[in-house]
Structure formats: C-alpha cells, structure tokens
Design a protein around this motif. Sequence first.
Motif, PDB file in Angstrom:
ATOM      1  N   GLU A   1      35.633  14.478 -20.762  1.00  0.00           N
ATOM      2  CA  GLU A   1      36.945  15.071 -20.484  1.00  0.00           C
ATOM      3  C   GLU A   1      37.980  13.953 -20.380  1.00  0.00           C
ATOM      4  OE1 GLU A   1      37.904  18.349 -20.198  1.00  0.00           O
ATOM      5  OE2 GLU A   1      35.910  18.680 -21.055  1.00  0.00           O
ATOM      6  N   PRO A   2      39.218  14.207 -20.848  1.00  0.00           N
ATOM      7  CA  PRO A   2      40.246  13.170 -20.737  1.00  0.00           C
ATOM      8  C   PRO A   2      40.555  12.845 -19.273  1.00  0.00           C
ATOM      9  CG  PRO A   2      41.168  15.247 -21.539  1.00  0.00           C
ATOM     10  CD  PRO A   2      39.701  15.416 -21.506  1.00  0.00           C
ATOM     11  N   GLY A   3      40.903  11.596 -19.023  1.00  0.00           N
ATOM     12  CA  GLY A   3      41.235  11.176 -17.653  1.00  0.00           C
ATOM     13  C   GLY A   3      41.464   9.685 -17.621  1.00  0.00           C
ATOM     14  N   LEU A   4      41.795   9.184 -16.428  1.00  0.00           N
ATOM     15  CA  LEU A   4      42.113   7.761 -16.297  1.00  0.00           C
ATOM     16  C   LEU A   4      40.898   6.881 -16.612  1.00  0.00           C
ATOM     17  CD1 LEU A   4      44.196   5.624 -15.589  1.00  0.00           C
ATOM     18  CD2 LEU A   4      43.489   5.805 -13.194  1.00  0.00           C
ATOM     19  N   ALA A   5      39.702   7.311 -16.214  1.00  0.00           N
ATOM     20  CA  ALA A   5      38.501   6.497 -16.431  1.00  0.00           C
ATOM     21  C   ALA A   5      38.267   6.261 -17.915  1.00  0.00           C
ATOM     22  CB  ALA A   5      37.295   7.178 -15.800  1.00  0.00           C
ATOM     23  N   ILE A   6      38.352   7.323 -18.713  1.00  0.00           N
ATOM     24  CA  ILE A   6      38.103   7.188 -20.156  1.00  0.00           C
ATOM     25  C   ILE A   6      39.226   6.361 -20.808  1.00  0.00           C
ATOM     26  CG2 ILE A   6      39.190   9.386 -20.818  1.00  0.00           C
ATOM     27  CD1 ILE A   6      36.029   8.141 -22.432  1.00  0.00           C
ATOM     28  N   THR A   7      40.448   6.509 -20.286  1.00  0.00           N
ATOM     29  CA  THR A   7      41.570   5.704 -20.810  1.00  0.00           C
ATOM     30  C   THR A   7      41.315   4.223 -20.541  1.00  0.00           C
ATOM     31  OG1 THR A   7      43.080   7.529 -20.417  1.00  0.00           O
ATOM     32  CG2 THR A   7      44.075   5.367 -20.700  1.00  0.00           C
ATOM     33  N   LEU A   8      40.820   3.909 -19.341  1.00  0.00           N
ATOM     34  CA  LEU A   8      40.524   2.508 -19.002  1.00  0.00           C
ATOM     35  C   LEU A   8      39.430   1.952 -19.918  1.00  0.00           C
ATOM     36  CD1 LEU A   8      40.588   2.648 -15.093  1.00  0.00           C
ATOM     37  CD2 LEU A   8      42.151   1.353 -16.560  1.00  0.00           C
ATOM     38  N   ILE A   9      38.405   2.762 -20.181  1.00  0.00           N
ATOM     39  CA  ILE A   9      37.306   2.312 -21.057  1.00  0.00           C
ATOM     40  C   ILE A   9      37.832   2.061 -22.477  1.00  0.00           C
ATOM     41  CG2 ILE A   9      35.136   3.035 -22.168  1.00  0.00           C
ATOM     42  CD1 ILE A   9      34.489   4.541 -19.535  1.00  0.00           C
ATOM     43  N   ILE A  10      38.658   2.985 -22.968  1.00  0.00           N
ATOM     44  CA  ILE A  10      39.216   2.832 -24.328  1.00  0.00           C
ATOM     45  C   ILE A  10      40.086   1.573 -24.396  1.00  0.00           C
ATOM     46  CG2 ILE A  10      40.888   3.827 -25.949  1.00  0.00           C
ATOM     47  CD1 ILE A  10      39.733   6.608 -25.153  1.00  0.00           C
ATOM     48  N   ALA A  11      40.932   1.359 -23.380  1.00  0.00           N
ATOM     49  CA  ALA A  11      41.809   0.177 -23.365  1.00  0.00           C
ATOM     50  C   ALA A  11      40.981  -1.111 -23.330  1.00  0.00           C
ATOM     51  CB  ALA A  11      42.747   0.244 -22.164  1.00  0.00           C
ATOM     52  N   LEU A  12      39.927  -1.103 -22.525  1.00  0.00           N
ATOM     53  CA  LEU A  12      39.060  -2.285 -22.423  1.00  0.00           C
ATOM     54  C   LEU A  12      38.341  -2.555 -23.753  1.00  0.00           C
ATOM     55  CD1 LEU A  12      37.989  -4.407 -20.397  1.00  0.00           C
ATOM     56  CD2 LEU A  12      36.070  -2.874 -19.942  1.00  0.00           C
ATOM     57  N   THR A  13      37.925  -1.471 -24.411  1.00  0.00           N
ATOM     58  CA  THR A  13      37.247  -1.618 -25.706  1.00  0.00           C
ATOM     59  C   THR A  13      38.187  -2.214 -26.750  1.00  0.00           C
ATOM     60  OG1 THR A  13      35.953   0.340 -25.139  1.00  0.00           O
ATOM     61  CG2 THR A  13      35.836  -0.401 -27.413  1.00  0.00           C
ATOM     62  N   VAL A  14      39.451  -1.758 -26.746  1.00  0.00           N
ATOM     63  CA  VAL A  14      40.450  -2.323 -27.676  1.00  0.00           C
ATOM     64  C   VAL A  14      40.600  -3.825 -27.423  1.00  0.00           C
ATOM     65  CG1 VAL A  14      42.915  -2.352 -28.294  1.00  0.00           C
ATOM     66  CG2 VAL A  14      41.730  -0.169 -28.011  1.00  0.00           C
ATOM     67  N   ALA A  15      40.664  -4.203 -26.133  1.00  0.00           N
ATOM     68  CA  ALA A  15      40.834  -5.624 -25.783  1.00  0.00           C
ATOM     69  C   ALA A  15      39.634  -6.456 -26.250  1.00  0.00           C
ATOM     70  CB  ALA A  15      41.008  -5.757 -24.270  1.00  0.00           C
ATOM     71  N   ILE A  16      38.434  -5.928 -26.038  1.00  0.00           N
ATOM     72  CA  ILE A  16      37.217  -6.688 -26.410  1.00  0.00           C
ATOM     73  C   ILE A  16      37.102  -6.818 -27.923  1.00  0.00           C
ATOM     74  CG2 ILE A  16      34.680  -6.601 -26.410  1.00  0.00           C
ATOM     75  CD1 ILE A  16      34.890  -5.234 -23.628  1.00  0.00           C
ATOM     76  N   LYS A  17      37.296  -5.691 -28.624  1.00  0.00           N
ATOM     77  CA  LYS A  17      37.185  -5.727 -30.099  1.00  0.00           C
ATOM     78  C   LYS A  17      38.219  -6.687 -30.697  1.00  0.00           C
ATOM     79  CE  LYS A  17      35.528  -1.162 -31.501  1.00  0.00           C
ATOM     80  NZ  LYS A  17      36.026   0.147 -31.976  1.00  0.00           N
TER      81      LYS A  17
END
Lengths: 94, 197
Positions: A29-45
């Motif tokens: 489900e959409p939420g702050l936790a999934i947004t944080l994970i997506i943002a972190l993944t963008v940074a790592i990639k």
Amino acid sequence: MTHKRLIDLLWLLLVALTLAGSYLGETTEPGLAITLIIALTVAIKGRIIVDHFMELKTANRMIRNLMRAYFYVLPLVIVLTTLFGDWLARLTTL
Amino acid sequence: MLLTATRSEQDPAEGRIPGNKGIWAGILSEMTEFALLFGVYFIARAHFPEDFRAGPLQLSLFAGTLNTILMISGSYFVANAVIAMRQNRPEISLRWLILVLLAACGYFVTKYFEFRWNVDHGVTGRTGIFFTVYYYLTFTHMVHVLWGIIGLLWVMARTRTGAYSPQDHEGMEAFASYWHATDLVWLIIFPLLYLLH
C-alpha cells in the motif's frame, strides 16, 4: 576484485533492486515507508552508476560532485514533496 | 580477498575526465533539462495528488520494469565494451557494443507495445495531468536514447575500422558516459511514474 568483476556484481545488484522495487510497488500500500524505500533505492542505484559504470569515483572532482549531488538532492525532493505536498501546491499557486 | 576493485595498468588515471569536456557539457545540460522536467512532475503531483495516486496503477509495470532492466543492461554492456578496448580486444568490444544496440532496440520495441497497450486501455496524453507528464517525460527520454543510438552506430563503425586503441578511445568513452547518463535519467523516471502512488 577486478573492475570487471565488480561491475558484473553491481549489474546483478541493480537488476535485483529493480525487480524488488517493482514487487514492492505492486504488492504494498502507498505510504511514507514505501516512499522512503523508493527514494533510497534511487540514491543507491544512481551512486552505483555514477561511481562505477561512469568511473567517476576517481575522476574529475567537480564532475563527480555534480553527478553525485543529483542523487542526493532528487531522492530528498521525492520524500519532501510527499511530506509537504500541500505546502508546495500553495507555494506554486498563481 | 580485497573487497574493493584493485587498480591495474588498464584502469583509468585518477582525476581524469572520462571521454572529453564536450560530452560532459552535453551530459550536464541533459541532467539540467530533466531536472526542470522533474520539477514540473513534483509541482503537478502536489497540485493533483489524486491523479498521481491513480495514474501509475493504469500503466504497465511490466513494461516499465523491462525497460529499466534493458537500460541498466545497456549501461553494463557499454562499460564492458570500454574495458575490452582497454585490454586491446576490439572484436570483443564490438560484440559488447552490439549488445548495447540490442538493448536499445529492445527499449524501443517495449515502448511501442507499452504505448499500444495504453491506447487499448483508453490512456492517451489527454487522459489527465498524470498522463500528460508521463508522455512528456518518456518521449523526451526516448529522444535522448535515439541520439545515443546514432552515437552508438558511429562508435561501432569506428571500432570496426580499428580507429580506437587501448591508449586512445576517447570517442568510445564519451559515448559510454552519455549512455550511462541516459540510463541514470530512466532510473529516476521509472519510480516517479510507475512506482510512486
């Protein structure tokens, strides 16, 4: 580890992160936790491509810093615009 | 066992500019252009949160994921082409470049089927603000991939004719840097349009 071996492993990691991100996007489900994970993944990639595929880790400092900064700022903007979307909307209303 | 890559004679020197200054002026311009487009995305999302919550669910996540893997793999293939050239193996380098071309063609084929799938599901650029931003971002990225393919064909021809050597393959490195930048942009577009909702 040779440079060739390192980018072999990083390629597999990038593919794994992509598949994991799609799985999360599909199943959670959409939420702050999934947004944080997506943002972190963008940074790592982004950092992997910039440092190792573009070979900027040991290259010209100004180019390296500009490219790395892109992948600090953008993930931060993803999180901030999720948290403060209403404020941004008010700020950009004519 | 060492945990980081060790340096060899073939590795690039520290503090250098990969490719040449010209390509980096182009790459930084490209990144600036997309920064403006991402700014439009964030502002539109702030104004129309419901559209941006529902929009990604109407897109093909499979197509987006496949294109991401093709872009990442293209980047990996071109990095290998540069490594092979540094090792004085131009034939191997050319084979990696052919794989880059196949990945790029795969990207366009996937995009074609994705856009057709969109139309079949009633999604066009006029469906709503999210889709206007989606088409604007993806078409602009496609144009940059197209420029990359033209550069790739040139680099393949130069490699085939023996124009590059382990000591001098600046053109190939410049192309590789551009291709990586185009990959980087897609790595941002993908989560913004397909994952964040």
